[in-house]
Design an enzyme around this catalytic site. Sequence first.
Site, PDB file in Angstrom:
ATOM      1  N   CYS A  30      16.120  49.736  12.379  1.00  0.00           N
ATOM      2  CA  CYS A  30      15.262  50.576  12.426  1.00  0.00           C
ATOM      3  C   CYS A  30      16.129  51.941  13.478  1.00  0.00           C
ATOM      4  CB  CYS A  30      13.760  50.185  12.501  1.00  0.00           C
ATOM      5  SG  CYS A  30      13.730  48.991  14.282  1.00  0.00           S
ATOM      6  N   GLU A  53       5.674  50.181  11.164  1.00  0.00           N
ATOM      7  CA  GLU A  53       6.884  50.270  12.090  1.00  0.00           C
ATOM      8  C   GLU A  53       7.630  50.564  10.941  1.00  0.00           C
ATOM      9  OE1 GLU A  53       7.305  50.763  15.076  1.00  0.00           O
ATOM     10  OE2 GLU A  53       5.234  50.852  16.132  1.00  0.00           O
TER      11      GLU A  53
END
Length: 527
Positions: free
Chosen positions: A302, A265
């Site tokens: 993120c 990720e």
Amino acid sequence: MTLHGKHLISGKLVESSGAFFSAQNPSTGETLQPAFHEGGEPEVDAALKVADSAFDALRSASVETRARLLEVLADKIMALGDDLLNRAHAETALPMARLQGERGRAIGQCKLFANLIREGSWALPCIDHAIPDRQPLPKPDVRRVMQPIGPVVVFGASNFPFAIGAVGTDTVCALAAGCSVVVKGHPAHPGTCELLAGAVFAALDEVGLPSGCFSLVHGHSNELGAALVTHPLTQAVAFTGSLKGGRALFDLACRRPVPIPFYGEMGSVNPVFLLPGALSQRASQIAENYVGSVTMGVGQFCTNPAVVIGAKGANLETFVQSAADAAAKWAPSTMLHAGICKAYDDGTKSISSTPGLSVAAKSLAEASPAASQAACIIYRTELDNLQSHDHLQHEVFGPCSIVATCSGKEEMLNFASQLQGQLTATIHGTEEDLKEYADLVRILERKVGRIIFNGFPTGIEVCPSMHHGGPYPAATHSFFTSIGTGSIYRFVRPVCYQGFPDSELPEAIRETNPSGSIRNIDGQLTR
Ligand code: NAP
């Protein structure tokens, strides 16, 4: 609580014979005690061997035992009390309120997965009864259920020391699935990792599971990460971090003699599309919330909205002016560590030197380099200029964002269709806008994991319907999520049993259904 700085392999304190490293307080630059042992191949080998030995005990333990493990773990994390919060605060500079909230999320994840596995439907039990007299051939009894994959290696990110750290979502859902776990401690918060690892061993002990179900290896060399990914006993890897690190480790996982699943990720620029109706109705309000999202957690998410696209005109100017006012007022704040702060400085210098781009606003107060502080910066450019400079479409981790002006719908759609894979995209619009820009939604469905309407991407809900992932480079496998209950599927694989006597089948696919989970029986979903 005194820290020892050693690896924790199967609950035992293990020293390395090599180098040491220390965490720093990013606010002061002070070196935090103790020194931590730098792990290498011997520690990796020891941790994976005990993880492999403990795997059988963990996967054959009852679902109730594994669910209790997660609930007891939640209690043990809470029992660490202020020692945990104070150490994490010293190592990350994250404010106490944020850390308390994140600890709540970590504990909530433990309870969520305990409930998930008790209920049982997640394992997709499926039964097709035999039809011995079927013509022209008899049909055999065939049944399928998810089974744990084996020892899992976890790399947590610097920005979520609890929720995506040593006992974060990856560790918790791997244990829930029945996989033993080896965590590579994050070198920016090793003391936090050590405290959390202690909570895991206490929980394993209390429910009677072997301590080899979990190990923590410290270190900050790339060789350590490589040794964990390439160890023959590692069966899957969960990585949360930068594209650079994730890609390097993903390539290693693929090049192994026996490749293994690597769930990376990584970062994203999370584009925000401002549609005309929304801009005409509430440009200033959207702008204030946008700067709130850009600066939340000092931009260290993120899901940070790093690119905004809107059509040229007075309403977009109102948006930019309001965003500039909000950004100017935002006080520079300390980042997670000096290295991230330097990367932010380098990244924003690189953006600033791009031709055809200007600074719309910057925090009025100066950032203090000694305190690893970052200022908020909002840039402006034309969309075609953004598209012609590759580096403007890559994540710069921190509180900056670019507003790009386009001529209208066609250019906006063209930009969307050329996007790389993203974790999220956001649309601000009216319902009329959404009808008018239906093509934009169709394009984004192929580009991102989550599409947000009239909100912002920061702040991820941990729930069954969450999908946190996306096409590469947002993640290495677009099918899987790293957040929410669906994340458990990364650490299992389907196993099919044909012709087995009922008593020898896994409990979830025997004739009785004691947990009452939803099962597919002869093509019908039933409890
Ligand atoms: P990072 O620098 O990539 O580090 C993550 C972990 O990977 C650390 O343990 C690091 O150890 C290790 N690592 C990195 N590169 C490596 C390499 N080449 N070989 C071996 N090990 C390596 O990321 P971070 O600074 O901790 O976290 C910030 C990043 O995470 C941002 O890019 C952010 O967008 C991303 N993030 C993504 C998500 C998501 O869910 N998609 C969530 C949070 C954060 P060393 O430091 O020792 O190299």
